[in-house]
Design a protein around this motif. Structure first.
Motif: not given
Length: 164
Positions: A96-115
């Motif tokens: 569960r923690a791994m899934a949550a961490n990966m979800q945060q990482q994916a969101k951060a990657l998208e935000q970096q891309l948008i920026q």
């Protein structure tokens, strides 16, 4: 005198009614749909796919452990069963923690891309605003209703592609 008042009122009314050029745009979507967005998204998509594969592998291990525990339940001592059940619960929490961490990482990657794409998108939007003489541009998600003619997202994608 009555006609003069009506004429003055009409002129004042006409001057107060001005057509405001308004448009809506889905800026994030335009960035991601553009050619530069598609190209820039390849690496983040690959990283997210790798994270998903790791997560799926861990979930499969977890399911196998749960099946093994259920199968061995009657043959294990109570202490051994409780120990394995606790290990299974810990593994479940880790997944569960791994899934949550990966979800945060994916969101951060998208935000970096948008920026990274935002300056090019803003420049294209600015030129589109000037060209169409728009007085107001709203985020499409914030508008309750917008006529299809008011949505300039596709035009923005074309402009970004043209300019880059």
């Amino acid at each position: 005198m009555k006609k003069l008042i009506i004429v003055i009122f009409t002129l004042c009314f006409i001057n107060s009614v001005q057509a405001t050029e308004v448009a809506v745009v889905d800026f994030r979507s335009a960035l991601l749909q553009s050619n530069i967005g598609q190209e820039a998204a390849k690496e983040p998509k690959q990283k997210v796919a790798e994270m998903d594969a790791r997560l799926k592998k861990e979930q499969e291990k977890l399911e196998a452990s749960a099946k093994d525990l259920k199968r061995d339940e009657l043959t294990l001592s109570e202490d051994e069963f409780n120990k394995r059940r606790q290990q299974l619960a810990e593994h479940q929490n880790q997944v569960r923690a791994m899934a949550a961490n990966m979800q945060q990482q994916a969101k951060a990657l998208e935000q970096q891309l948008i920026q990274s794409l935002t300056p090019k998108g803003e420049a294209a939007l600015k030129s589109l605003i000037e060209e169409r003489k728009l007085e107001l541009v709203l985020n499409r998600q914030l508008s309750l209703y917008a006529n299809a003619d008011a949505d300039i997202t596709d035009e923005l994608v074309k402009r970004i592609n043209k300019d880059n």
